[in-house]
Scaffold this motif. Sequence first.
Motif, mmCIF file in Angstrom:
data_model
loop_
_atom_site.group_PDB
_atom_site.id
_atom_site.type_symbol
_atom_site.label_atom_id
_atom_site.label_comp_id
_atom_site.label_asym_id
_atom_site.label_seq_id
_atom_site.Cartn_x
_atom_site.Cartn_y
_atom_site.Cartn_z
ATOM 1 N N ALA A 93 0.832 -1.207 0.000
ATOM 2 C CA ALA A 93 0.000 0.000 0.000
ATOM 3 C C ALA A 93 0.860 1.248 0.000
ATOM 4 O O ALA A 93 0.546 2.237 -0.674
ATOM 5 C CB ALA A 93 -0.926 -0.008 1.209
ATOM 6 N N SER A 94 1.959 1.217 0.742
ATOM 7 C CA SER A 94 2.865 2.374 0.785
ATOM 8 C C SER A 94 3.497 2.604 -0.581
ATOM 9 O O SER A 94 3.625 3.748 -1.033
ATOM 10 C CB SER A 94 3.941 2.144 1.837
ATOM 11 N N ALA A 95 3.881 1.526 -1.248
ATOM 12 C CA ALA A 95 4.498 1.663 -2.571
ATOM 13 C C ALA A 95 3.516 2.226 -3.577
ATOM 14 O O ALA A 95 3.861 3.057 -4.420
ATOM 15 C CB ALA A 95 5.018 0.300 -3.028
ATOM 16 N N ILE A 96 2.238 1.756 -3.496
ATOM 17 C CA ILE A 96 1.224 2.248 -4.430
ATOM 18 C C ILE A 96 0.976 3.733 -4.219
ATOM 19 O O ILE A 96 0.808 4.504 -5.179
ATOM 20 C CB ILE A 96 -0.081 1.451 -4.248
ATOM 21 N N SER A 97 0.970 4.154 -2.961
ATOM 22 C CA SER A 97 0.685 5.561 -2.670
ATOM 23 C C SER A 97 1.774 6.477 -3.228
ATOM 24 O O SER A 97 1.519 7.655 -3.494
ATOM 25 C CB SER A 97 0.556 5.766 -1.163
ATOM 26 N N GLN A 98 2.988 5.947 -3.416
ATOM 27 C CA GLN A 98 4.074 6.777 -3.906
ATOM 28 C C GLN A 98 4.221 6.717 -5.426
ATOM 29 O O GLN A 98 4.996 7.448 -5.998
ATOM 30 C CB GLN A 98 5.399 6.321 -3.264
ATOM 31 N N PRO A 144 -1.232 6.013 -10.120
ATOM 32 C CA PRO A 144 -2.483 5.451 -9.589
ATOM 33 C C PRO A 144 -2.716 4.032 -10.115
ATOM 34 O O PRO A 144 -2.472 3.738 -11.297
ATOM 35 C CB PRO A 144 -3.551 6.423 -10.098
ATOM 36 N N PHE A 145 -3.197 3.147 -9.234
ATOM 37 C CA PHE A 145 -3.508 1.756 -9.573
ATOM 38 C C PHE A 145 -4.902 1.463 -9.015
ATOM 39 O O PHE A 145 -5.062 1.275 -7.795
ATOM 40 C CB PHE A 145 -2.453 0.828 -8.961
ATOM 41 N N PRO A 146 -5.909 1.452 -9.884
ATOM 42 C CA PRO A 146 -7.307 1.372 -9.397
ATOM 43 C C PRO A 146 -7.741 -0.026 -8.960
ATOM 44 O O PRO A 146 -8.836 -0.482 -9.280
ATOM 45 C CB PRO A 146 -8.111 1.832 -10.616
ATOM 46 N N TYR A 147 -6.889 -0.733 -8.256
ATOM 47 C CA TYR A 147 -7.206 -2.068 -7.780
ATOM 48 C C TYR A 147 -6.770 -2.203 -6.339
ATOM 49 O O TYR A 147 -5.760 -1.622 -5.917
ATOM 50 C CB TYR A 147 -6.546 -3.148 -8.645
ATOM 51 N N THR A 148 -7.502 -3.015 -5.598
ATOM 52 C CA THR A 148 -7.202 -3.230 -4.183
ATOM 53 C C THR A 148 -6.644 -4.625 -3.991
ATOM 54 O O THR A 148 -7.199 -5.599 -4.507
ATOM 55 C CB THR A 148 -8.477 -3.070 -3.337
ATOM 56 N N PHE A 149 -5.539 -4.716 -3.241
ATOM 57 C CA PHE A 149 -4.921 -6.008 -2.991
ATOM 58 C C PHE A 149 -5.713 -6.777 -1.938
ATOM 59 O O PHE A 149 -6.179 -6.213 -0.949
ATOM 60 C CB PHE A 149 -3.465 -5.816 -2.513
ATOM 61 N N GLY A 150 -5.794 -8.101 -2.174
ATOM 62 C CA GLY A 150 -6.438 -8.977 -1.209
ATOM 63 C C GLY A 150 -5.467 -9.990 -0.663
ATOM 64 O O GLY A 150 -4.311 -9.678 -0.378
ATOM 65 N N TYR A 162 -1.657 -12.151 -5.892
ATOM 66 C CA TYR A 162 -2.669 -11.709 -4.920
ATOM 67 C C TYR A 162 -4.060 -11.763 -5.561
ATOM 68 O O TYR A 162 -4.216 -11.524 -6.767
ATOM 69 C CB TYR A 162 -2.412 -10.259 -4.474
ATOM 70 N N ASN A 163 -5.035 -12.066 -4.731
ATOM 71 C CA ASN A 163 -6.416 -11.824 -5.134
ATOM 72 C C ASN A 163 -6.699 -10.341 -4.968
ATOM 73 O O ASN A 163 -6.241 -9.723 -4.003
ATOM 74 C CB ASN A 163 -7.387 -12.627 -4.268
ATOM 75 N N GLY A 164 -7.445 -9.776 -5.878
ATOM 76 C CA GLY A 164 -7.738 -8.351 -5.799
ATOM 77 C C GLY A 164 -9.153 -8.041 -6.249
ATOM 78 O O GLY A 164 -9.895 -8.915 -6.705
ATOM 79 N N THR A 165 -9.493 -6.775 -6.099
ATOM 80 C CA THR A 165 -10.798 -6.291 -6.562
ATOM 81 C C THR A 165 -10.616 -4.957 -7.264
ATOM 82 O O THR A 165 -9.721 -4.173 -6.920
ATOM 83 C CB THR A 165 -11.789 -6.116 -5.400
ATOM 84 N N ARG A 166 -11.482 -4.718 -8.194
ATOM 85 C CA ARG A 166 -11.458 -3.447 -8.905
ATOM 86 C C ARG A 166 -12.280 -2.437 -8.107
ATOM 87 O O ARG A 166 -13.430 -2.695 -7.757
ATOM 88 C CB ARG A 166 -12.040 -3.621 -10.298
ATOM 89 N N ARG A 167 -11.694 -1.290 -7.830
ATOM 90 C CA ARG A 167 -12.361 -0.305 -6.983
ATOM 91 C C ARG A 167 -13.630 0.247 -7.626
ATOM 92 O O ARG A 167 -14.590 0.570 -6.939
ATOM 93 C CB ARG A 167 -11.410 0.856 -6.673
ATOM 94 N N ALA A 168 -13.671 0.344 -8.923
ATOM 95 C CA ALA A 168 -14.797 0.981 -9.603
ATOM 96 C C ALA A 168 -16.087 0.193 -9.432
ATOM 97 O O ALA A 168 -17.151 0.770 -9.167
ATOM 98 C CB ALA A 168 -14.470 1.162 -11.086
#
Length: 777
Positions: A9-14, A17-23, A36-42
């Motif tokens: 999460a820290s790496a993504i914030s720097q 933009p990556f519109p996906y959430t890590f699971g 990782y399993n992930g989800t699309r934020r949209a």
Amino acid sequence: MDFLKSAVASAISQGPPFPYTFGDKVDIDASIWTLYNGTRRADGSNCSIFAFDVPANKARLPLAKNAVKKLRTMRHPGVIKVLDTVETDSYIYIATERVVPLRWHVKRKSLSPETVKWGLYSIARTVKFINDEGSSVHGSLRVASIYTSESGEWKLGGFEVLSNVKDDEAVIYTYGSLVPDAARYTPPELARSGWDTLKKSPHSAVDAYNFGTTIFEVFNGDFMGADQAGQTKGIPPSMHAGYKRLVNANPKARITVGAFLEQGRRSGGFFDSPLIKLTEGIDNLGVKSETEKEEFLDDLDQLTDDFPEEFFKMKVLPELLKSVEFGGGGPKAFGVVMKISKKLSNEDFESRVQPVVVRLFGNPDRAIRVCLLDNLPHMIDRLSQKVVNDKIFPQMVSGFADVAPVVREQTLKSVLVVISKLSDRTINGELLKQLAKTANDEQPGIRTNTTICLGKIAKNLGASSRTKVLLAAFTRSLRDPFVHARNAALLALAATSEYFTEEDCAARLLPAICPSLLDKEKLVRDQANKTLEVYLQRVRKAAAGMPDTVQPPPQTTEGAGPRMSTPQPSEASSWAGWAISSFTNKLAAASGEIQTTRVEVRSPEPDPSRRVPSTTSSASALHRQAVKSPSPAPPLSRNSSTSAAEAYFKDPEPIEDDAGDAWGDMGDMDDDGNAFFDASSEPAKTVKKESVASPQPLDDGSEPDFAGWLAAQAKKSTPGGGSKPLPKGLTKANGKTSTTTAAKKPLTSRPATKVVAKKIDTKPKDADDDDGWGDGW
């Protein structure tokens, strides 16, 4: 694990933009990637994220960059679908469709042989495309490079060293050995001479060898090295020959993956299976000809339960539903949909199948409607009450009136399926209205099925209308000319006896059942006897609990008694005994002699101690007095100018006598054929007015003297005798009473009036049918 998530999460914030959430992290074989399993934020949809940590794996950074490049440019249904990528100096992320490592299924041995063949067929097609159309070498083909999508399809990944053979600076020549576990899967020629040997051999030779080792690994679990190449343990016999040629030690003697694919697709080959044919034809089902579509659906219908559920749910089912709804797939396609739906969870059925089913019920195609009704039992438990009552049943109603008998009959049979999901208002309203129509259908089978249907849904009918509906429907069916309709009515009556009162059983049902005892068909006669016994037992049980009588105990006075006495126990041996004894008792209390003709009474004043009834009244009049007198009347005065009996017979408008009408004209004949209650045929003698004794009313303490009551009314209507008008028919136009003239006229001069039997209307009264259900039936 939490630390790793926070670092990501820290790496993504720097970075960008990556519109996906890590699971959650997914376990995989040795790889340069972390999955990782992930989800699309949209929209919250599922995805997978391949992450590469650049600082930790700088030596393998060219492999990661090559994988990103090739995944983005290599477009094929058998390749993992890429959604988005992000590259920075710290990390590389690849967002793809949600996938699961094939290694999971291999370890659990959860794949059936047919599913494995289907998966290998898909991978073979993909590798052939890479080798032939792409002029490339995968270079890292193994179970660890294969994933399964949400639809269950096998997808090829592991593009770290995928290279075009025409590129002299391709990654595979320089970094091929950096792929994890490369030594275990490397072909013998590369193990001896290095990766530059690729330039001397057919470029497809490496992928052919690795495809052979993948076959062994899928069927056996692990490939440990070149020593196992060529072993046929666990591999289907039909593949042995082709498999051995794939792993041949001489690269020039190996067959290509494309050749192996063609060999398997031959008639009777290891890739000649309905499941593989389905995979090839499902994407273009809508554009197939009718013949091709029929063949395709036949293959689908032959599939056993040993097919990959996820593939059918995600890929086949949507295509079939589109074909049924828009592409003319017809009932056969919907039958396959129902077969697949059995494997779906309730949530999947509700989201994927239910909306289409609701829309299909509005389709005017009769074949589709019958198919839906046939399959309704398989899906009714998954349909909510609201959907059935508000959306499906209103569409079903049209089937009750369809011109095709098969649609009407199938709709009628479906009532039993949906009845538990209908509201009371719908059942007792629209449904009964439609069943009243099918009960009168021109098809005898539909009439019969309506009776059966009513018998089975009787418990669901409203208590206020149930008895009326069942009585009307079943008694009507008892008169149906179709033998099975009559038999069905008797069966239904026997099954629904609990819904009728004892009064209904005795007064309405038993009389309706009895004619069936002499039905022309033995089938009906036998069932009529069984049904009759059911209702007789109910009536007998009810009668056993009733009191012997509800009449109050008789109260008699001295010298007077009731005209008809209650039968005594000793008289029970003869049904007529009580009547005979009653007349005997009455004769003992009577005084005087019975005269057949009127006699002239000379005594000017009768003896008050002995009152004899006037002989001017005929026996017939006395009989009618006893039967019809509404209330006792006081004795007439001695100066009465007329006889009460003569006034009764003189009435120009006969008073209604319902009881007489109901019995009919009995003829008043004796045993010899003579008039029973007639007066003497001789002319009546003249009786002086002043010498006529005042008639004494026949007061037996129980029934009124109707003739005396008429005479009293006549007296009150005379001038000075009161203003109360006479009953209708006893007043002449000039205002004088008709009894005066009647007294002067002989009794025998009145012509005999023929009594016409009143017809009894047996039709049920409208007032008796509160809800009007009887009319409908």
